[in-house]
Design a protein around this motif. Structure first.
Motif, PDB file in Angstrom:
ATOM      1  N   VAL A   1       0.785  -1.226  -0.039  1.00 43.15           N
ATOM      2  CA  VAL A   1       0.078  -0.032  -0.204  1.00 43.15           C
ATOM      3  C   VAL A   1       0.920   1.123  -0.011  1.00 43.15           C
ATOM      4  O   VAL A   1       2.078   1.114   0.583  1.00 43.15           O
ATOM      5  CB  VAL A   1      -0.752   0.069   1.393  1.00 43.15           C
ATOM      6  CG1 VAL A   1      -1.843   1.241   1.386  1.00 43.15           C
ATOM      7  CG2 VAL A   1      -1.998  -1.262   1.151  1.00 43.15           C
ATOM      8  N   SER A   2       0.539   2.296  -0.777  1.00 47.84           N
ATOM      9  CA  SER A   2       1.042   3.558  -0.511  1.00 47.84           C
ATOM     10  C   SER A   2       0.341   4.592   0.385  1.00 47.84           C
ATOM     11  O   SER A   2      -0.841   4.728  -0.052  1.00 47.84           O
ATOM     12  CB  SER A   2       1.499   4.356  -1.939  1.00 47.84           C
ATOM     13  OG  SER A   2       1.880   5.512  -1.801  1.00 47.84           O
ATOM     14  N   ASN A   3       0.932   5.006   1.379  1.00 46.09           N
ATOM     15  CA  ASN A   3       0.352   6.075   2.123  1.00 46.09           C
ATOM     16  C   ASN A   3       1.159   7.207   2.587  1.00 46.09           C
ATOM     17  O   ASN A   3       1.686   7.333   3.581  1.00 46.09           O
ATOM     18  CB  ASN A   3       0.025   5.147   3.421  1.00 46.09           C
ATOM     19  CG  ASN A   3      -0.720   6.117   4.507  1.00 46.09           C
ATOM     20  OD1 ASN A   3      -0.389   5.980   5.657  1.00 46.09           O
ATOM     21  ND2 ASN A   3      -1.566   7.021   4.208  1.00 46.09           N
ATOM     22  N   PRO A   4       1.304   7.984   1.503  1.00 37.52           N
ATOM     23  CA  PRO A   4       2.036   9.106   1.460  1.00 37.52           C
ATOM     24  C   PRO A   4       1.979  10.114   2.738  1.00 37.52           C
ATOM     25  O   PRO A   4       0.704  10.330   3.286  1.00 37.52           O
ATOM     26  CB  PRO A   4       2.167   9.954   0.267  1.00 37.52           C
ATOM     27  CG  PRO A   4       0.664   9.630  -0.566  1.00 37.52           C
ATOM     28  CD  PRO A   4       0.665   8.227   0.163  1.00 37.52           C
ATOM     29  N   GLU A   5       2.854  10.629   3.361  1.00 44.01           N
ATOM     30  CA  GLU A   5       2.812  11.192   4.478  1.00 44.01           C
ATOM     31  C   GLU A   5       2.776  12.840   4.303  1.00 44.01           C
ATOM     32  O   GLU A   5       3.691  13.417   3.324  1.00 44.01           O
ATOM     33  CB  GLU A   5       3.765  11.033   5.428  1.00 44.01           C
ATOM     34  CG  GLU A   5       3.950  11.950   6.778  1.00 44.01           C
ATOM     35  CD  GLU A   5       2.594  11.656   7.424  1.00 44.01           C
ATOM     36  OE1 GLU A   5       2.040  10.493   7.678  1.00 44.01           O
ATOM     37  OE2 GLU A   5       1.776  12.455   7.512  1.00 44.01           O
ATOM     38  N   PHE A   6       2.066  13.792   4.846  1.00 48.50           N
ATOM     39  CA  PHE A   6       1.960  15.081   4.532  1.00 48.50           C
ATOM     40  C   PHE A   6       2.285  16.067   5.833  1.00 48.50           C
ATOM     41  O   PHE A   6       1.999  17.251   5.855  1.00 48.50           O
ATOM     42  CB  PHE A   6       0.474  15.432   4.114  1.00 48.50           C
ATOM     43  CG  PHE A   6       0.214  14.915   2.750  1.00 48.50           C
ATOM     44  CD1 PHE A   6       0.641  15.352   1.418  1.00 48.50           C
ATOM     45  CD2 PHE A   6      -0.605  13.564   2.745  1.00 48.50           C
ATOM     46  CE1 PHE A   6       0.350  14.586   0.308  1.00 48.50           C
ATOM     47  CE2 PHE A   6      -0.759  12.912   1.500  1.00 48.50           C
ATOM     48  CZ  PHE A   6      -0.344  13.248   0.379  1.00 48.50           C
ATOM     49  N   LEU A   7       2.831  15.448   6.847  1.00 50.16           N
ATOM     50  CA  LEU A   7       2.917  16.341   8.146  1.00 50.16           C
ATOM     51  C   LEU A   7       4.009  17.271   7.748  1.00 50.16           C
ATOM     52  O   LEU A   7       4.920  17.150   7.000  1.00 50.16           O
ATOM     53  CB  LEU A   7       3.288  15.366   9.124  1.00 50.16           C
ATOM     54  CG  LEU A   7       4.706  14.424   8.955  1.00 50.16           C
ATOM     55  CD1 LEU A   7       5.974  15.318   9.435  1.00 50.16           C
ATOM     56  CD2 LEU A   7       4.720  13.261  10.272  1.00 50.16           C
ATOM     57  N   ARG A   8       3.629  18.357   8.322  1.00 46.23           N
ATOM     58  CA  ARG A   8       4.727  19.618   8.385  1.00 46.23           C
ATOM     59  C   ARG A   8       5.680  19.543   9.668  1.00 46.23           C
ATOM     60  O   ARG A   8       5.008  19.315  10.968  1.00 46.23           O
ATOM     61  CB  ARG A   8       4.105  20.828   8.330  1.00 46.23           C
ATOM     62  CG  ARG A   8       3.228  21.220   7.346  1.00 46.23           C
ATOM     63  CD  ARG A   8       2.395  22.408   7.752  1.00 46.23           C
ATOM     64  NE  ARG A   8       1.338  22.042   8.643  1.00 46.23           N
ATOM     65  CZ  ARG A   8       0.669  22.800   9.414  1.00 46.23           C
ATOM     66  NH1 ARG A   8       0.759  24.081   9.214  1.00 46.23           N
ATOM     67  NH2 ARG A   8       0.028  22.404  10.532  1.00 46.23           N
ATOM     68  N   GLN A   9       6.886  19.417   9.483  1.00 47.66           N
ATOM     69  CA  GLN A   9       7.683  19.497  10.690  1.00 47.66           C
ATOM     70  C   GLN A   9       7.557  20.735  11.390  1.00 47.66           C
ATOM     71  O   GLN A   9       7.236  21.706  10.880  1.00 47.66           O
ATOM     72  CB  GLN A   9       9.302  19.584  10.134  1.00 47.66           C
ATOM     73  CG  GLN A   9       9.662  18.055   9.795  1.00 47.66           C
ATOM     74  CD  GLN A   9      11.216  18.170   9.328  1.00 47.66           C
ATOM     75  OE1 GLN A   9      11.314  17.392   8.072  1.00 47.66           O
ATOM     76  NE2 GLN A   9      12.194  18.773   9.983  1.00 47.66           N
ATOM     77  N   GLY A  10       7.560  20.657  12.832  1.00 46.14           N
ATOM     78  CA  GLY A  10       7.125  21.715  13.537  1.00 46.14           C
ATOM     79  C   GLY A  10       5.517  21.780  14.123  1.00 46.14           C
ATOM     80  O   GLY A  10       5.433  22.115  15.309  1.00 46.14           O
ATOM     81  N   ALA A  11       4.960  20.954  13.230  1.00 50.55           N
ATOM     82  CA  ALA A  11       3.544  20.819  13.792  1.00 50.55           C
ATOM     83  C   ALA A  11       2.999  19.738  13.439  1.00 50.55           C
ATOM     84  O   ALA A  11       1.938  19.056  13.146  1.00 50.55           O
ATOM     85  CB  ALA A  11       2.699  21.817  12.900  1.00 50.55           C
TER      86      ALA A  11
END
Ligand code: NAD
Length: 445
Positions: free
Chosen positions: A150-160
């Motif tokens: 499965v592909s589950n790309p991550e969109f988190l922003r460092q710092g938050a």
């Protein structure tokens, strides 16, 4: 659910910590044994707000463990996440060796059906290779059970990152049409987080892989576009900050990612834009916009040094520059591709004396800056914000950390030799700078 996360970097640690916090049993694995030994003691090697507390509390309640290898797992995980690095290789493509090594490790270990989820940002189509590597290892061991990729790309922003992980705008899941069990498991895992099934987008694996690159590319494009407008504003005698507010209030445009500055950095935008350009080239396609985005960013990172040289001349040997902020953005200690690196390199090449301060990244800077930068005692990394200004001819603000928002101008005046500010993030108000009698140079104002 029993989950394993491979990679204890910014993404792996946040993923592992957050899933454990939500009640899952999580094992986080990394080949860096020093890192794992520290993590076992609750020592978190990176700065991310709230992460240390999250990890420490879940270590204590037993829902989170750290290990050197999958082999030591006692309970077979239902899902294994891959969250290892994909840095640029020599040619600028994403280096997939760590992802493929993680896949090999999984193939060597798997004992029953499992869902293998890739969170690393990988070139479109890599999942086929990833699946083949795992399958080859299973064949070697004459194992006949199946697995799903499965592909589950991550969109988190460092710092938050924790907030982004716990309250995502959406979850992207790429999978094969027949992966029924995988779909059930991914829904079970993510529904409690998003609460609204319509926030989970199922698509093909390649679509999901491309979604990640397109997301980073459009954000980088917004920044570079605004930086280009800022440079133009400066030539025309226009204040880009008014233009920014004027266009950002248009709901079709929005305020995010249109803040002019001294360039974007970090471990994602530069490498992902570059990797997308490389991918396009393999299809004989010339990505005109992406090339321009990249070029503008490279120029923008030179902008502060150029302004300093314009003012003081090419020989900076008698000039002392105070630098506030080294991390690529506030609330992180990550220095990868930070604008500060280009600035320091330029200033040192012109023999400037530099006194640099960062609220969090200073230790990493000491460890990771090239030793040659410290030759001739021209670069000092200081532990106190105002120590950077001692006898300085100018202050350069590179990263807009909160403590730099309301500086003590009176104190600055007593410390500095000349009262000049180069504001790489348009943090300060030019009118106020006039009042406090500082000569002010922003970006596009
Ligand atoms: N940093 C971000 O904000 C962010 C956001 C979204 C997506 N991503 C993507 O997520 C991925 C990870 O990024 P990161 O910033 O967390 O990377 P990182 O460099 O901080 O951490 C990667 C970790 O993986 C470990 N590792 C490498 N090979 C391994 C193996 N075979 N087994 C176990 N551990 C291994 C390394 O030792 C390192 O600790 C990248 O593809 C990145 O593009 C990053």
């Amino acid at each position: 659910m029993n989950i394993a996360v491979i990679g204890a970097g910014y993404v792996g640690l946040v993923t592992a910590g957050c899933f454990a916090e939500l009640g899952n049993h999580v094992v986080c694995i990394d080949t860096d044994s020093n890192k794992i030994n520290d993590l076992k003691k609750g020592m978190v090697p990176i700065f991310e707000p709230g992460l240390a507390t999250l990890i420490q509390s879940n270590l204590l309640n037993g829902r989170l463990q750290f290990m050197h290898s999958l082999v030591a797992l006692k309970v077979h995980p239902q899902i294994i996440f891959i969250a290892v690095g994909t840095p640029s290789d020599i040619e600028g493509s994403a280096d997939t060796q760590y992802v493929l090594q993680a896949a090999k490790n999984i193939g060597e270990y798997l004992q029953q059906y499992c869902v293998i989820v890739d969170k690393s940002t990988v070139p479109v189509g890599l999942s086929q290779q990833l699946t083949a590597v795992i399958q080859a290892e299973l064949n070697k061991r004459q194992q006949t059970f199946c697995f799903d990729t499965v592909s589950n790309p991550e969109f988190l922003r460092q710092g938050a990152a924790i907030d982004d992980f716990m309250r995502p705008d959406r979850i992207i899941i790429g999978m094969g049409l027949n992966s029924i069990i995988a779909k059930e498991r991914m829904l079970e895992l993510y529904l409690p987080i998003v609460r609204h099934p319509e926030k989970i987008y199922f698509m093909s694996i390649k679509d999901a892989e491309m979604t990640k690159y397109a997301a980073n590319a459009i954000l980088a494009t917004k920044i570079s576009f605004m930086n280009e407008i800022a440079v133009l504003c400066e030539q025309m005698g226009v204040d880009v900050e008014n233009v920014r507010m004027g266009i950002g209030s248009d709901s079709r445009i929005g305020n995010a990612f249109i803040y002019p500055g001294c360039g974007y950095g970090g471990s994602c935008f530069p490498k992902d834009v570059q990797a997308l350009i490389k991918m396009a080239e393999t299809y004989d396609f010339d990505p005109l916009i992406l090339r321009a985005v990249q070029k503008r960013n490279q120029l923008q990172k030179q902008f502060l040094a150029e302004k300093i040289i314009d003012l003081f001349g090419h020989d900076l040997s008698n000039i002392t520059i105070g630098v506030w902020g080294l991390a690529f953005k506030p609330e992180t200690d990550d220095l990868r591709e930070a604008s500060s690196l280009v600035l320091l390199e330029n200033l040192l090449a012109h023999k400037a004396h530099i006194q640099a301060y960062d609220p969090v990244a200073i230790q990493k800077a000491r460890q990771s800056f090239p030793p040659s930068w410290f030759n001739a005692d021209r670069l000092q990394l200081v532990d106190q914000q105002y120590d950077a200004l001692q006898n300085a001819d100018a202050l350069v603000l590179v990263t807009e950390w909160k403590p730099f928002c309301y500086p003590d101008f009176k104190r600055m005046k007593t410390l500095m030799r000349r009262h000049i500010i180069f504001d790489g993030r348009n943090q300060y108000d030019p009118l106020q700078m006039k009042k406090v009698k500082f000569k002010y140079y922003g970006i596009g104002r």
